[in-house]
Design an enzyme around this catalytic site. Structure first.
Site, short mmCIF file in Angstrom:
data_model
loop_
_atom_site.label_atom_id
_atom_site.label_comp_id
_atom_site.label_asym_id
_atom_site.label_seq_id
_atom_site.Cartn_x
_atom_site.Cartn_y
_atom_site.Cartn_z
N LYS A 156 46.73 33.64 49.00
CA LYS A 156 47.23 34.73 49.85
C LYS A 156 46.41 34.81 51.14
O LYS A 156 46.96 34.98 52.23
CB LYS A 156 47.21 36.06 49.09
CG LYS A 156 48.30 36.12 48.02
CD LYS A 156 48.21 37.29 47.06
CE LYS A 156 49.22 37.07 45.94
NZ LYS A 156 49.22 38.12 44.91
N GLN A 196 45.39 42.76 43.26
CA GLN A 196 45.83 41.66 42.40
C GLN A 196 45.86 42.09 40.94
O GLN A 196 44.91 42.68 40.42
CB GLN A 196 44.87 40.46 42.60
CG GLN A 196 45.30 39.19 41.90
CD GLN A 196 46.61 38.59 42.41
OE1 GLN A 196 46.98 38.79 43.56
NE2 GLN A 196 47.31 37.88 41.56
N ASP A 242 53.48 44.87 47.99
CA ASP A 242 53.93 44.23 46.75
C ASP A 242 55.26 44.81 46.27
O ASP A 242 55.93 44.22 45.43
CB ASP A 242 52.88 44.46 45.64
CG ASP A 242 52.06 43.23 45.32
OD1 ASP A 242 52.59 42.11 45.49
OD2 ASP A 242 50.90 43.40 44.91
N1 GUN Z 1 49.73 38.98 39.80
C1 GUN Z 1 50.68 38.03 39.59
N2 GUN Z 1 51.64 38.12 40.54
C2 GUN Z 1 51.28 39.14 41.35
C3 GUN Z 1 51.86 39.70 42.52
O1 GUN Z 1 52.93 39.31 43.00
N3 GUN Z 1 51.17 40.74 43.07
C4 GUN Z 1 50.01 41.21 42.56
N4 GUN Z 1 49.44 42.23 43.16
N5 GUN Z 1 49.46 40.71 41.48
C5 GUN Z 1 50.08 39.68 40.88
#
Ligand code: GUN
Length: 285
Positions: A52, A96, A119
């Site tokens: 990211k 996350q 998100d």
């Molecule tokens: N963990 C696995 N996929 C995601 C996601 O798309 N966003 C977040 N915040 N955590 C994750």
């Protein structure tokens, strides 16, 4: 034989578009920024967060990184989120998941301001999606819609079947397809005679979390098959999806591979959500 939907190429196109849009905002004096919070050191999460941050760098989005120890308390995390909610230089906040067991994920998600919820997990974002209001959409299902649209898959009036009813993929996926005027059926582990339903699908979105579960016996000839799953298979640890690609490829009309299908789209859509957040917060839309 199926046409391959190239998620790597489409996600790259989207990141390039975001890069241009972010640069144009910079000209207007707006610097797009994303705060990324990682608690603990889960290896998979560390890799995702790294990816990211790399995508932020590519698109010109400023990323602020908060790497907190496993012992961080729920209260400490909420305090940080509150600080970021009130910081005008931060457009998006991403925590996350999964979080360590002693932290209540729902409480943390609700702590993020819906205006910065890139998100799309906050109940307000989910509610907005379900009533057709503007708001942030969960990145993976938003990415699937882009894959379909950019591959010229007709959705209006199409029979779309989603397998999986998770809050992050299955439910928002069904809402988005409905918004595109598709006829939508959602299946799950208790669905009776799954094949009978999936055989009707012009578009089948598979998010069941079972390696290579869907073979050709579930597919209508010429259907578009989108595989959201990702697993490591056997000794060689080769990646595979929820769809048995070798068996489905000859009967499908279009299909996403794993890797290189849905996977890369999630981060591309996150970058776009960050851009949208900056536009909205600066009243530029
Ligand atoms: N963990 C696995 N996929 C995601 C996601 O798309 N966003 C977040 N915040 N955590 C994750």
């Amino acid at each position: 034989m199926a046409e391959i939907i190239d998620g790597k190429k489409i996600s790259q196109d989207i990141k390039d578009e975001v890069k241009d849009k972010v640069a144009a905002l910079k000209e207007k004096g707006v610097d797009v920024s994303l705060a990324v919070i990682l608690v603990g050191n889960d290896p998979a999460s560390t890799v995702y967060v790294g990816n990211k941050k790399k995508a932020c760098e590519y698109t010109g989005i400023r990323s602020l990184s908060y790497e907190l120890p496993e012992e961080t308390t729920e209260e400490e995390l909420l305090t940080l989120i509150d600080k970021l909610n009130n910081d005008d230089t931060v457009n998006g906040i991403l925590v996350q998941l999964p979080l360590p067991k002693h932290i209540d994920e729902d409480k943390i998600i609700r702590g993020i301001s819906p205006d910065k919820d890139v998100d799309g997990f906050h109940p307000e974002s989910v509610g907005r999606l379900s009533i057709g209001e503007k708001g942030f959409v969960s990145c993976t299902p938003a990415g699937v819609i882009q894959l379909l649209k950019r591959s010229n898959v007709e959705l209006t009036g199409a029979e779309c079947v989603v397998i999986g009813r998770s809050n992050i993929v299955g439910k928002p996926m069904s809402m988005l397809l409905l918004r595109e005027n598709a006829t939508v059926t959602v299946c799950h582990s208790r669905t009776k005679d799954l094949r009978e339903v999936t055989k009707r699908a012009d578009v089948l979105v598979v998010a069941i979390g079972k390696p290579e579960f869907i073979d050709d016996s579930y597919i209508k000839e010429g259907a578009t098959v989108i595989d959201v799953g990702i697993h490591r298979k056997g000794e060689g640890k080769k990646l595979c999806g929820d769809v048995d690609y070798e068996k489905v490829f000859p009967v499908a009309g279009k299909i996403t591979p794993v890797p290189g299908g849905v996977g890369p789209m999630t981060i591309a859509m996150l970058m776009n959500n960050c851009y949208e957040a900056a536009v909205m917060q600066n009243d530029l839309s």
